[in-house]
Design a protein around this motif. Structure first.
Motif, PDB file in Angstrom:
ATOM      1  N   LEU A  53       0.805  -1.224   0.000  1.00  0.00           N
ATOM      2  CA  LEU A  53       0.000   0.000   0.000  1.00  0.00           C
ATOM      3  C   LEU A  53       0.838   1.275   0.000  1.00  0.00           C
ATOM      4  N   THR A  54       2.166   1.131   0.014  1.00  0.00           N
ATOM      5  CA  THR A  54       3.038   2.294   0.150  1.00  0.00           C
ATOM      6  C   THR A  54       4.014   2.353  -1.023  1.00  0.00           C
ATOM      7  N   SER A  55       4.114   3.521  -1.637  1.00  0.00           N
ATOM      8  CA  SER A  55       4.997   3.668  -2.798  1.00  0.00           C
ATOM      9  C   SER A  55       6.470   3.698  -2.409  1.00  0.00           C
ATOM     10  N   THR A  56       6.774   4.246  -1.246  1.00  0.00           N
ATOM     11  CA  THR A  56       8.168   4.313  -0.785  1.00  0.00           C
ATOM     12  C   THR A  56       8.240   3.777   0.654  1.00  0.00           C
ATOM     13  N   PRO A  57       8.094   2.465   0.825  1.00  0.00           N
ATOM     14  CA  PRO A  57       8.087   1.891   2.180  1.00  0.00           C
ATOM     15  C   PRO A  57       9.448   2.016   2.859  1.00  0.00           C
ATOM     16  N   THR A  58       9.411   2.289   4.147  1.00  0.00           N
ATOM     17  CA  THR A  58      10.625   2.381   4.953  1.00  0.00           C
ATOM     18  C   THR A  58      10.402   1.662   6.281  1.00  0.00           C
ATOM     19  N   ALA A  59      11.506   1.358   6.952  1.00  0.00           N
ATOM     20  CA  ALA A  59      11.436   0.699   8.263  1.00  0.00           C
ATOM     21  C   ALA A  59      12.784   0.825   8.948  1.00  0.00           C
ATOM     22  N   THR A  60      12.808   0.528  10.234  1.00  0.00           N
ATOM     23  CA  THR A  60      14.045   0.416  10.988  1.00  0.00           C
ATOM     24  C   THR A  60      13.827  -0.596  12.097  1.00  0.00           C
ATOM     25  N   ILE A  61      14.870  -0.930  12.823  1.00  0.00           N
ATOM     26  CA  ILE A  61      14.778  -1.854  13.951  1.00  0.00           C
ATOM     27  C   ILE A  61      15.354  -1.177  15.182  1.00  0.00           C
ATOM     28  N   GLU A  62      14.604  -1.202  16.263  1.00  0.00           N
ATOM     29  CA  GLU A  62      15.076  -0.689  17.542  1.00  0.00           C
ATOM     30  C   GLU A  62      15.334  -1.869  18.470  1.00  0.00           C
ATOM     31  N   PHE A  63      16.552  -1.965  18.994  1.00  0.00           N
ATOM     32  CA  PHE A  63      16.936  -3.072  19.871  1.00  0.00           C
ATOM     33  C   PHE A  63      16.809  -2.618  21.324  1.00  0.00           C
ATOM     34  N   LYS A  64      16.001  -3.343  22.097  1.00  0.00           N
ATOM     35  CA  LYS A  64      15.606  -2.884  23.425  1.00  0.00           C
ATOM     36  C   LYS A  64      16.093  -3.788  24.554  1.00  0.00           C
ATOM     37  N   GLY A  65      16.988  -4.725  24.243  1.00  0.00           N
ATOM     38  CA  GLY A  65      17.533  -5.581  25.286  1.00  0.00           C
ATOM     39  C   GLY A  65      16.531  -6.611  25.763  1.00  0.00           C
ATOM     40  N   THR A  66      16.741  -7.126  26.964  1.00  0.00           N
ATOM     41  CA  THR A  66      15.895  -8.187  27.518  1.00  0.00           C
ATOM     42  C   THR A  66      14.644  -7.596  28.151  1.00  0.00           C
ATOM     43  N   ILE A  67      13.499  -8.086  27.718  1.00  0.00           N
ATOM     44  CA  ILE A  67      12.201  -7.667  28.258  1.00  0.00           C
ATOM     45  C   ILE A  67      11.668  -8.814  29.116  1.00  0.00           C
ATOM     46  N   PHE A  68      11.313  -8.517  30.365  1.00  0.00           N
ATOM     47  CA  PHE A  68      10.890  -9.538  31.322  1.00  0.00           C
ATOM     48  C   PHE A  68       9.375  -9.519  31.534  1.00  0.00           C
ATOM     49  N   SER A  69       8.907 -10.625  32.133  1.00  0.00           N
ATOM     50  CA  SER A  69       7.544 -10.733  32.691  1.00  0.00           C
ATOM     51  C   SER A  69       6.445 -10.623  31.647  1.00  0.00           C
ATOM     52  N   ASP A  70       6.562 -11.408  30.586  1.00  0.00           N
ATOM     53  CA  ASP A  70       5.465 -11.540  29.629  1.00  0.00           C
ATOM     54  C   ASP A  70       4.341 -12.319  30.308  1.00  0.00           C
ATOM     55  N   ARG A  71       3.225 -11.680  30.519  1.00  0.00           N
ATOM     56  CA  ARG A  71       2.134 -12.290  31.281  1.00  0.00           C
ATOM     57  C   ARG A  71       1.415 -13.384  30.509  1.00  0.00           C
ATOM     58  N   LYS A  72       1.613 -13.472  29.204  1.00  0.00           N
ATOM     59  CA  LYS A  72       0.912 -14.485  28.415  1.00  0.00           C
ATOM     60  C   LYS A  72       1.690 -15.796  28.333  1.00  0.00           C
ATOM     61  N   THR A  73       2.760 -15.912  29.084  1.00  0.00           N
ATOM     62  CA  THR A  73       3.543 -17.146  29.084  1.00  0.00           C
ATOM     63  C   THR A  73       3.161 -18.012  30.286  1.00  0.00           C
ATOM     64  N   PRO A  74       3.423 -19.319  30.221  1.00  0.00           N
ATOM     65  CA  PRO A  74       4.060 -20.003  29.087  1.00  0.00           C
ATOM     66  C   PRO A  74       3.089 -20.269  27.948  1.00  0.00           C
ATOM     67  N   THR A  75       3.598 -20.235  26.728  1.00  0.00           N
ATOM     68  CA  THR A  75       2.891 -20.765  25.564  1.00  0.00           C
ATOM     69  C   THR A  75       3.778 -21.856  24.970  1.00  0.00           C
ATOM     70  N   VAL A  76       3.190 -22.693  24.140  1.00  0.00           N
ATOM     71  CA  VAL A  76       3.936 -23.821  23.585  1.00  0.00           C
ATOM     72  C   VAL A  76       4.673 -23.387  22.322  1.00  0.00           C
ATOM     73  N   ALA A  77       5.928 -23.777  22.195  1.00  0.00           N
ATOM     74  CA  ALA A  77       6.718 -23.470  21.001  1.00  0.00           C
ATOM     75  C   ALA A  77       6.180 -24.238  19.807  1.00  0.00           C
ATOM     76  N   ASN A  78       6.217 -23.607  18.635  1.00  0.00           N
ATOM     77  CA  ASN A  78       5.624 -24.249  17.458  1.00  0.00           C
ATOM     78  C   ASN A  78       6.295 -25.577  17.122  1.00  0.00           C
ATOM     79  N   PHE A  79       7.588 -25.714  17.393  1.00  0.00           N
ATOM     80  CA  PHE A  79       8.311 -26.932  16.996  1.00  0.00           C
ATOM     81  C   PHE A  79       8.123 -28.080  17.973  1.00  0.00           C
TER      82      PHE A  79
END
Length: 394
Positions: free
Chosen positions: A180-206
């Motif tokens: 939908l965009t004629s000149t798409p752009t992006a970047t990546i921001e690295f934020k280190g280790t993020i703790f306490s995901d409340r939706k875990t545990p979930t099962v790994a796909n493999f």
């Protein structure tokens, strides 16, 4: 594969007879069902779940949409430019190009200095090769989009270039933005280790799934445990082979508290004390955030704190596997090979596979009414016997 043909299962029962708990991986061939391995009932079979922390690599699109992914590549300084031109070699429907094969990146004048979206390849070595190919073509960064079967599972991998792995749904968001965009752009921001995901545990796909092909009366996997896809000081490893050692440690702790407990009692304690709810007190989900059934998580996610005090245990003496094996139509010779000693099926009362004193029940839907008997022992040694009856289900 029948148990007696599996050298691991054969050796495992020999170890159990000596009082040694045997804990094995369920396998990495999920999410398809009937992929679980190490299905012998004397083995504690472990699947893989996702931990409550991630090494965050956030994709920021030119329209300010932020999509959280994972990456071991944590760029401290200098950061990536605020926005880079976003390319996707598979835009014209070229399947090979969507994986950023070498030919699709030949025009380095286009790739150089830009961020490239690639569909993820299956193995870790191939994923890191993708990053190297983008780097060799002059790319500044890479976004790896999961395949649909991987669901919301993402991996923290080591790349030769700033990169992040996003789940399939977020990958579709990026593709929509590109279309939908004629000149798409992006970047990546690295934020280190993020703790306490409340939706875990979930099962790994493999993580491999049941039912247990070898003996469908024995529920496998037995349970799931944390799969360490995160950082340490030496190398990155993941898979059910990483969740398995966690259970070895739990079993060792239980054995230190209860030195007289058998391997079956320890397995029972771990299974009956397992969690079936996540940190938000919702049922544990699979990689697509659907309810994880018993063929996915077995008894649930290991809870080490509760496993040493399970209240009741289902114990099995090693010789009790003889009538079970004979009931599976193994010959006396085959049973003797498994036990590493002589056994005669004609000398034991053969039992149905569901009658093994196992800490779970499994019955095929539509089966006639069946009665299963279990003997449970409480922590002070009092024996309680009861029957549980399963009626025909439809």
């Amino acid at each position: 594969m029948r148990f007696y043909e599996d050298n691991l299962a054969l050796g495992a029962l020999s170890a159990v007879r000596r009082g040694i708990s045997v804990i094995c991986s369920a396998g990495n061939d999920g999410p398809a069902h009937t992929t679980v391995v190490n299905g012998a009932p004397w083995i504690l079979t472990v699947g893989a779940s996702i931990t409550d922390r991630s090494l965050r690599g956030t994709t920021v699109l030119g329209n300010n949409v932020e999509l959280n992914g994972e990456s071991v590549f944590q760029l401290d300084s200098p950061p990536l430019p605020p926005q880079l031109r976003l390319l996707y070699p598979g835009m014209n429907g070229d399947f090979a190009a969507s994986f950023c094969d070498a030919e699709s990146l030949n025009d380095t004048s286009i790739v150089k200095g830009n961020i490239v979206l690639c569909r993820i390849e299956s193995t870790r070595s191939r994923r890191t090769e993708q990053g190297q190919r983008v780097k060799d073509a002059g790319g500044a960064a890479m976004i790896l989009m999961n395949m649909d079967y991987q669901g919301f599972t993402t991996s923290a991998d080591v790349y030769a270039i700033p990169a992040t792995n996003v789940n399939y749904e977020d990958g579709l968001t990026i593709l929509s933005y590109l279309n939908l965009t004629s000149t798409p752009t992006a970047t990546i921001e690295f934020k280190g280790t993020i703790f306490s995901d409340r939706k875990t545990p979930t099962v790994a796909n493999f993580s491999a799934r049941g039912p247990n092909y070898e003996s469908q009366g024995i529920l496998k996997p037995n349970l799931v445990a944390s799969n360490n896809t995160r950082s340490n000081h030496f190398k990155m490893i993941s898979g059910t082979s990483v969740s398995c050692p966690h259970l070895n440690g739990v079993a060792a702790l239980i054995k230190s508290s209860h030195p007289d407990w058998s391997p079956a009692a320890i397995k029972s304690a771990i299974m009956t004390s397992a969690d079936v709810m996540d940190r938000e007190n919702h049922p544990i989900m699979d990689e697509e955030h659907f309810l994880a059934d018993f063929f996915v998580i077995g008894a649930g996610h290991v809870n080490p704190a509760r496993a040493s005090d399970p209240a009741l245990i289902y114990d099995i003496a090693p010789d009790e596997y003889i009538p079970y094996l004979c009931g599976l139509n193994y010959t006396s010779r085959e049973v003797s090979k498994i036990l590493l000693r002589r056994a005669h099926c004609s000398a034991v009362p053969i039992i149905h596979k569901g009658q093994l004193n196992y800490p779970s029940f499994a019955i095929r839907l539509g089966s006639p009414s069946q009665t299963f008997t279990r003997t449970v022992t409480n922590v002070v040694g009092k024996i309680i016997c009861y029957e549980r009856k399963f009626v025909e289900a439809s």
